[in-house]
Write a protein that holds these residues in place. Structure first.
Motif, PDB file in Angstrom:
ATOM      1  N   UNK A  16      -8.513  -0.215  24.002  1.00  0.00           N
ATOM      2  CA  UNK A  16      -8.391  -1.360  23.095  1.00  0.00           C
ATOM      3  C   UNK A  16      -9.336  -1.197  21.903  1.00  0.00           C
ATOM      4  N   UNK A  17      -8.762  -1.335  20.709  1.00  0.00           N
ATOM      5  CA  UNK A  17      -9.574  -1.252  19.487  1.00  0.00           C
ATOM      6  C   UNK A  17      -9.187  -2.372  18.528  1.00  0.00           C
ATOM      7  N   UNK A  18     -10.200  -3.017  17.959  1.00  0.00           N
ATOM      8  CA  UNK A  18     -10.019  -3.982  16.880  1.00  0.00           C
ATOM      9  C   UNK A  18     -10.662  -3.362  15.643  1.00  0.00           C
ATOM     10  N   UNK A  19      -9.986  -3.458  14.516  1.00  0.00           N
ATOM     11  CA  UNK A  19     -10.546  -2.908  13.288  1.00  0.00           C
ATOM     12  C   UNK A  19     -10.333  -3.841  12.113  1.00  0.00           C
ATOM     13  N   UNK A  20     -11.275  -3.836  11.190  1.00  0.00           N
ATOM     14  CA  UNK A  20     -11.143  -4.545   9.918  1.00  0.00           C
ATOM     15  C   UNK A  20     -11.575  -3.584   8.813  1.00  0.00           C
ATOM     16  N   UNK A  21     -10.879  -3.633   7.696  1.00  0.00           N
ATOM     17  CA  UNK A  21     -11.330  -2.828   6.562  1.00  0.00           C
ATOM     18  C   UNK A  21     -10.929  -3.470   5.244  1.00  0.00           C
ATOM     19  N   UNK A  22     -11.633  -3.058   4.222  1.00  0.00           N
ATOM     20  CA  UNK A  22     -11.381  -3.505   2.862  1.00  0.00           C
ATOM     21  C   UNK A  22     -11.133  -2.262   2.010  1.00  0.00           C
ATOM     22  N   UNK A  23     -10.049  -2.285   1.237  1.00  0.00           N
ATOM     23  CA  UNK A  23      -9.718  -1.177   0.344  1.00  0.00           C
ATOM     24  C   UNK A  23      -9.619  -1.696  -1.076  1.00  0.00           C
ATOM     25  N   UNK A  24     -10.184  -0.946  -2.017  1.00  0.00           N
ATOM     26  CA  UNK A  24     -10.120  -1.275  -3.437  1.00  0.00           C
ATOM     27  C   UNK A  24      -9.689  -0.020  -4.172  1.00  0.00           C
ATOM     28  N   UNK A  25      -8.791  -0.163  -5.129  1.00  0.00           N
ATOM     29  CA  UNK A  25      -8.307   1.010  -5.851  1.00  0.00           C
ATOM     30  C   UNK A  25      -8.043   0.741  -7.314  1.00  0.00           C
ATOM     31  N   UNK A  26      -7.926   1.843  -8.064  1.00  0.00           N
ATOM     32  CA  UNK A  26      -7.643   1.749  -9.499  1.00  0.00           C
ATOM     33  C   UNK A  26      -6.678   2.854  -9.888  1.00  0.00           C
ATOM     34  N   UNK A  27      -5.655   2.481 -10.647  1.00  0.00           N
ATOM     35  CA  UNK A  27      -4.679   3.434 -11.168  1.00  0.00           C
ATOM     36  C   UNK A  27      -5.361   4.291 -12.228  1.00  0.00           C
ATOM     37  N   UNK A  28      -5.321   5.593 -12.070  1.00  0.00           N
ATOM     38  CA  UNK A  28      -5.975   6.498 -13.018  1.00  0.00           C
ATOM     39  C   UNK A  28      -5.220   6.615 -14.340  1.00  0.00           C
ATOM     40  N   UNK A  29      -3.981   6.127 -14.384  1.00  0.00           N
ATOM     41  CA  UNK A  29      -3.181   6.226 -15.602  1.00  0.00           C
ATOM     42  C   UNK A  29      -3.218   4.952 -16.436  1.00  0.00           C
ATOM     43  N   UNK A  30      -3.127   3.797 -15.783  1.00  0.00           N
ATOM     44  CA  UNK A  30      -3.038   2.530 -16.517  1.00  0.00           C
ATOM     45  C   UNK A  30      -4.273   1.644 -16.367  1.00  0.00           C
ATOM     46  N   UNK A  31      -5.203   2.035 -15.518  1.00  0.00           N
ATOM     47  CA  UNK A  31      -6.404   1.253 -15.205  1.00  0.00           C
ATOM     48  C   UNK A  31      -6.111  -0.064 -14.494  1.00  0.00           C
ATOM     49  N   UNK A  32      -4.864  -0.263 -13.989  1.00  0.00           N
ATOM     50  CA  UNK A  32      -4.583  -1.406 -13.131  1.00  0.00           C
ATOM     51  C   UNK A  32      -5.416  -1.257 -11.867  1.00  0.00           C
ATOM     52  N   UNK A  33      -5.703  -2.376 -11.222  1.00  0.00           N
ATOM     53  CA  UNK A  33      -6.450  -2.279  -9.971  1.00  0.00           C
ATOM     54  C   UNK A  33      -5.849  -3.208  -8.930  1.00  0.00           C
ATOM     55  N   UNK A  34      -6.203  -2.977  -7.676  1.00  0.00           N
ATOM     56  CA  UNK A  34      -5.716  -3.789  -6.580  1.00  0.00           C
ATOM     57  C   UNK A  34      -6.619  -3.616  -5.373  1.00  0.00           C
ATOM     58  N   UNK A  35      -6.473  -4.529  -4.427  1.00  0.00           N
ATOM     59  CA  UNK A  35      -7.301  -4.451  -3.225  1.00  0.00           C
ATOM     60  C   UNK A  35      -6.577  -5.113  -2.060  1.00  0.00           C
ATOM     61  N   UNK A  36      -7.079  -4.861  -0.854  1.00  0.00           N
ATOM     62  CA  UNK A  36      -6.539  -5.501   0.331  1.00  0.00           C
ATOM     63  C   UNK A  36      -7.609  -5.609   1.404  1.00  0.00           C
ATOM     64  N   UNK A  37      -7.413  -6.560   2.287  1.00  0.00           N
ATOM     65  CA  UNK A  37      -8.233  -6.714   3.483  1.00  0.00           C
ATOM     66  C   UNK A  37      -7.269  -6.601   4.650  1.00  0.00           C
ATOM     67  N   UNK A  38      -7.562  -5.746   5.618  1.00  0.00           N
ATOM     68  CA  UNK A  38      -6.643  -5.489   6.718  1.00  0.00           C
ATOM     69  C   UNK A  38      -7.350  -5.669   8.056  1.00  0.00           C
ATOM     70  N   UNK A  39      -6.648  -6.282   9.010  1.00  0.00           N
ATOM     71  CA  UNK A  39      -7.120  -6.442  10.378  1.00  0.00           C
ATOM     72  C   UNK A  39      -6.118  -5.730  11.284  1.00  0.00           C
ATOM     73  N   UNK A  40      -6.635  -5.008  12.277  1.00  0.00           N
ATOM     74  CA  UNK A  40      -5.756  -4.228  13.146  1.00  0.00           C
ATOM     75  C   UNK A  40      -6.172  -4.379  14.605  1.00  0.00           C
ATOM     76  N   UNK A  41      -5.195  -4.530  15.469  1.00  0.00           N
ATOM     77  CA  UNK A  41      -5.398  -4.506  16.920  1.00  0.00           C
ATOM     78  C   UNK A  41      -4.594  -3.333  17.456  1.00  0.00           C
ATOM     79  N   UNK A  42      -5.218  -2.479  18.256  1.00  0.00           N
ATOM     80  CA  UNK A  42      -4.540  -1.303  18.780  1.00  0.00           C
ATOM     81  C   UNK A  42      -4.720  -1.249  20.293  1.00  0.00           C
ATOM     82  N   UNK A  43      -3.607  -1.129  20.987  1.00  0.00           N
ATOM     83  CA  UNK A  43      -3.586  -0.960  22.437  1.00  0.00           C
ATOM     84  C   UNK A  43      -2.917   0.377  22.722  1.00  0.00           C
ATOM     85  N   UNK A  44      -3.635   1.262  23.398  1.00  0.00           N
ATOM     86  CA  UNK A  44      -3.099   2.597  23.687  1.00  0.00           C
ATOM     87  C   UNK A  44      -2.905   2.787  25.177  1.00  0.00           C
ATOM     88  N   UNK A  45      -2.027   3.688  25.518  1.00  0.00           N
ATOM     89  CA  UNK A  45      -1.739   3.992  26.932  1.00  0.00           C
ATOM     90  C   UNK A  45      -2.055   5.429  27.237  1.00  0.00           C
TER      91      UNK A  45
END
Length: 112
Positions: free
Chosen positions: A83-112
């Protein structure tokens, strides 16, 4: 990584690192990383970081398919070897237009 996709040349790279704060290790055998197995009842905690630059699909951070740069920081909690719980934050920028964006993600993983 360099290559071609249709008539477009693509290239890129990433650097990723993780550190397990509670002292466990991530087994590695035959070119494959295995699961983290917590040693204590409170589980194992890992901090992670990633930097990426190149042609890719950045639709998660609202940039679409483009040449961009992004970084991610996060935390994983391994409550049990399966069992794994994860959280992360990603931030990015377009190298061509200088647009930017970001996200916050939460993940639950159950493996067998």
């Amino acid at each position: 990584m360099d290559g071609e996709q249709g008539t477009d040349d693509i290239s890129g790279y990433y650097v990723q690192a993780g550190y397990i704060l509670t002292g466990e290790s991530r087994p590695y055998k035959g070119g494959i990383f295995k699961r983290v197995k917590p040693e204590g009842k409170s589980g194992a905690w890992e901090v992670v970081a990633r930097y990426e630059d190149g042609d890719a699909n950045y639709s998660d951070i609202e940039l679409g398919r483009t040449d961009a740069t992004s970084y991610t920081i996060g935390m994983n909690w391994y409550a049990h070897k399966n069992i794994r719980f994860g959280v992360n934050y990603t931030d990015g920028e377009d190298n061509l237009s200088n647009d930017d964006g970001s996200e916050f993600r939460v993940r639950f993983q159950l493996t067998f």
